[in-house]
Every structure is written in C-alpha cells, then in structure tokens.
Write an enzyme that holds these catalytic residues in place. Structure first.
Site, PDB file in Angstrom:
ATOM      1  N   GLU A   1       2.404  -0.744   4.799  1.00  0.00           N
ATOM      2  CA  GLU A   1       2.031   0.425   4.158  1.00  0.00           C
ATOM      3  C   GLU A   1       3.262   1.345   4.303  1.00  0.00           C
ATOM      4  O   GLU A   1       4.101   1.397   5.038  1.00  0.00           O
ATOM      5  CB  GLU A   1       1.122   1.362   5.369  1.00  0.00           C
ATOM      6  CG  GLU A   1      -0.193   0.813   5.498  1.00  0.00           C
ATOM      7  CD  GLU A   1      -1.065   1.383   4.679  1.00  0.00           C
ATOM      8  OE1 GLU A   1      -0.680   2.361   3.551  1.00  0.00           O
ATOM      9  OE2 GLU A   1      -2.294   1.121   4.530  1.00  0.00           O
TER      10      GLU A   1
ATOM     11  N   HIS B   1      -2.770  -2.772  -3.286  1.00  0.00           N
ATOM     12  CA  HIS B   1      -4.001  -2.780  -3.023  1.00  0.00           C
ATOM     13  C   HIS B   1      -5.037  -2.618  -4.102  1.00  0.00           C
ATOM     14  O   HIS B   1      -6.087  -3.147  -4.116  1.00  0.00           O
ATOM     15  CB  HIS B   1      -4.100  -1.774  -1.942  1.00  0.00           C
ATOM     16  CG  HIS B   1      -5.282  -1.417  -0.966  1.00  0.00           C
ATOM     17  ND1 HIS B   1      -5.559  -0.606  -0.012  1.00  0.00           N
ATOM     18  CD2 HIS B   1      -6.114  -2.628  -0.767  1.00  0.00           C
ATOM     19  CE1 HIS B   1      -6.672  -0.880   0.679  1.00  0.00           C
ATOM     20  NE2 HIS B   1      -7.145  -2.086   0.123  1.00  0.00           N
TER      21      HIS B   1
ATOM     22  N   HIS C   1       1.033  -1.129  -0.019  1.00  0.00           N
ATOM     23  CA  HIS C   1       0.015   0.079  -0.084  1.00  0.00           C
ATOM     24  C   HIS C   1       0.927   1.265  -0.161  1.00  0.00           C
ATOM     25  O   HIS C   1       1.968   1.001   0.344  1.00  0.00           O
ATOM     26  CB  HIS C   1      -0.682  -0.033   1.226  1.00  0.00           C
ATOM     27  CG  HIS C   1      -1.841  -1.093   1.612  1.00  0.00           C
ATOM     28  ND1 HIS C   1      -2.979  -1.091   1.343  1.00  0.00           N
ATOM     29  CD2 HIS C   1      -1.355  -2.342   2.309  1.00  0.00           C
ATOM     30  CE1 HIS C   1      -3.634  -2.247   1.656  1.00  0.00           C
ATOM     31  NE2 HIS C   1      -2.519  -2.938   2.314  1.00  0.00           N
ATOM     32  N   TYR C   2       0.462   2.373  -0.441  1.00  0.00           N
ATOM     33  CA  TYR C   2       0.906   3.739   0.055  1.00  0.00           C
ATOM     34  C   TYR C   2      -0.303   4.253   1.019  1.00  0.00           C
ATOM     35  O   TYR C   2      -1.475   3.952   1.151  1.00  0.00           O
ATOM     36  CB  TYR C   2       1.179   4.556  -1.102  1.00  0.00           C
ATOM     37  CG  TYR C   2       0.054   5.236  -1.881  1.00  0.00           C
ATOM     38  CD1 TYR C   2      -1.208   5.617  -1.364  1.00  0.00           C
ATOM     39  CD2 TYR C   2      -0.024   5.350  -3.411  1.00  0.00           C
ATOM     40  CE1 TYR C   2      -2.243   6.122  -2.191  1.00  0.00           C
ATOM     41  CE2 TYR C   2      -0.877   5.839  -4.072  1.00  0.00           C
ATOM     42  CZ  TYR C   2      -2.091   6.284  -3.447  1.00  0.00           C
ATOM     43  OH  TYR C   2      -3.063   6.811  -4.263  1.00  0.00           O
ATOM     44  N   THR C   3       0.536   5.014   1.958  1.00  0.00           N
ATOM     45  CA  THR C   3      -0.239   5.396   3.003  1.00  0.00           C
ATOM     46  C   THR C   3      -1.514   6.496   2.427  1.00  0.00           C
ATOM     47  O   THR C   3      -2.373   6.630   3.029  1.00  0.00           O
ATOM     48  CB  THR C   3       0.519   6.042   4.162  1.00  0.00           C
ATOM     49  OG1 THR C   3       1.669   7.196   3.325  1.00  0.00           O
ATOM     50  CG2 THR C   3       1.106   5.061   5.068  1.00  0.00           C
TER      51      THR C   3
ATOM     52  N   ASP D   1      -3.727   2.607  -4.760  1.00  0.00           N
ATOM     53  CA  ASP D   1      -2.381   2.270  -4.369  1.00  0.00           C
ATOM     54  C   ASP D   1      -1.906   0.836  -4.419  1.00  0.00           C
ATOM     55  O   ASP D   1      -2.585  -0.120  -4.637  1.00  0.00           O
ATOM     56  CB  ASP D   1      -2.404   2.860  -2.679  1.00  0.00           C
ATOM     57  CG  ASP D   1      -3.403   1.919  -1.961  1.00  0.00           C
ATOM     58  OD1 ASP D   1      -4.656   1.808  -2.220  1.00  0.00           O
ATOM     59  OD2 ASP D   1      -2.757   1.224  -0.710  1.00  0.00           O
TER      60      ASP D   1
HETATM   61 ZN   LIG Z   1      -4.107   0.402   0.507  1.00  0.00          ZN
END
Ligand SMILES: [Zn+2]
Length: 248
Positions: A89, A136, A24-26, A146
C-alpha cells in the site's frame, strides 16, 4: 533500508506460494488514516507493507502470511490472489483525494525510490514473473482504480519491475473500437486482454466489463488516455503488451 515492524492482526495462512506482486494506493485523506485502518481488526484489511510519502516503510504482515489487500480479483486465470501475492500500500490520496486543482496527487520521488528499493528484495526472494506484477485496478477493473494513471509504471519498469513496451505494436487499420460494438475485432481484442491476464469474457461485444478492462489497461499502459474506448493507439498498445506477455 529501514523497515519498521507495525503488525496488523488482519492476516491468515497462505494457500499458495507467492507468485504475484500487487501495488495499491491507500486512497485515504492521510497516511496515518491508512495506517490505522490497516491495523484495525474490525476493518479486516491489511497489506504486507505500507510505504509513506517520504519513503518510510512499515511492515504489517510477514511475507509468508496472507494479507488482506486484493479482495475479489483475478489475474491470468487465478483467483484468491491474497494467497499468492505480496501487497504494498503506497500512501497517496488518489482519485478520492485529488489536489486543489483537481489533478491527482503526485507520487514523490523519495517514495518511488523507496518503492524500488523495497521491491528488489521481494522479487529476489520469490518466483514472481514480470507478467504478474500488477496494479489493484488490473486485477479488479470493475471496482478499483489504484494505483492510478499517475503512478510511474515506466520508472519501475526501467528499474526492472514490470514490463513497459519500447515499440508501438503492429499497425491497426480502421477507426478503433467503441463500447457497444460487436465484431470479430472486439473478440480478438478481448482474447489479447485475456492472455495478458485480465478477467474478461470473450463475448465479441464491447460490453461493460470490456470497457472497464480497457480503462484498466489504459491506466497501466496508456495513462494519457483513460477513457475505456479502444482507439487505434490503444489497440496498438494492447498488441504490443500482448506480444511481450506471451513471448515465453
Ligand atoms: Zn487497492
């Protein structure tokens, strides 16, 4: 690598052994905002790891527990992906916090070096097939973008994390496929995307879900062309990935 223990209360018990890795990215204004959110009991979100821009790593949930990062999602026919995945993340503002010139904020080299260093022992400790290392957006294509088309999947693949094609795939004739089309070729594309792992219905019609899945595929494997339309280059790339994913 040094991993700082920063426990989150947001976890429960797994119902399945780990067989996926979800990146993921935050998507928040700062890493600190994400850090606080992932440990806030009212937010009810978490991940196993939080990876900062400079390569620092916080562990928030033990790997044998179920962190709450994936939400409603599916891959290769499975749901409740929180029960069967490790979630990382990665601090990056993403689409919601672009740079001043409108482009997506790059992932610093130190952060990606640390990500590779973090992933290797995870892949050694669990039975995670290469085809189950996902973003994600792959598992929730209608909701999520993301880790984004600016995420260096090709670099990870060179480090043994995930699959990247070294050929273009079979030649595809014609003009490609577009949203709204209905044909046997649309259904064939849907079958390929389904076998790769995407949650897609075999309608034979290039519907809204199909467009979202094609966009998610492009974010992952054709990042210079994220438009949801399957031109011949996209169809060739889908064919190449489908071949690699179904090789065993
Ligand atoms: Zn995510």
């Amino acid at each position: 690598m040094e991993i700082i223990l920063s426990p989150s209360p947001n976890f429960d018990d797994r119902k399945h052994a780990v067989d996926m890795l979800v990146l993921h990215y935050t998507g928040m204004v700062t890493g600190q905002a994400a850090f606080d959110q992932l440990r806030n009991p009212e937010a009810k979100v978490s991940s196993h790891y939080l990876l900062w821009e400079d390569g620092r790593v916080d562990q928030m949930v033990a790997e044998d527990r179920r962190a709450w990062h994936a939400g409603v999602s599916s891959w290769q026919g499975d749901e409740d992906l929180n029960s069967r995945s490790i979630g990382i993340e990665i601090v990056n503002g993403g689409h919601d916090f672009p740079q001043a010139d409108g482009t997506l904020p790059p992932y610093p080299a130190a952060q990606i070096d640390a990500l590779i260093e973090l992933c290797h022992p995870i892949l050694a400790a669990h039975d995670i097939p290469q085809t189950r290392i996902v973003g994600h957006s792959d598992i929730a294509p209608l909701r999520k973008q993301d880790p984004g088309e600016h995420f260096p999947w090709v670099r990870l693949a060179r480090a043994g994390i995930g699959i990247w094609p070294d050929t273009e795939g079979a030649d595809v004739s014609g003009n490609g496929l577009s949203p709204g089309d209905s044909s046997a070729n649309v259904r064939r594309m849907q079958e390929h995307l389904l076998r790769i792992g995407y949650g897609i219905d075999l309608t034979g019609t290039y519907d809204e879900r199909t467009e979202a899945v094609v966009r998610a595929f492009q974010r992952r494997w054709l990042p210079e062309r994220v438009n949801g339309s399957a031109d011949t280059r996209t169809l060739r790339r889908i064919d190449a990935i489908h071949t690699l994913y179904t090789a065993d």
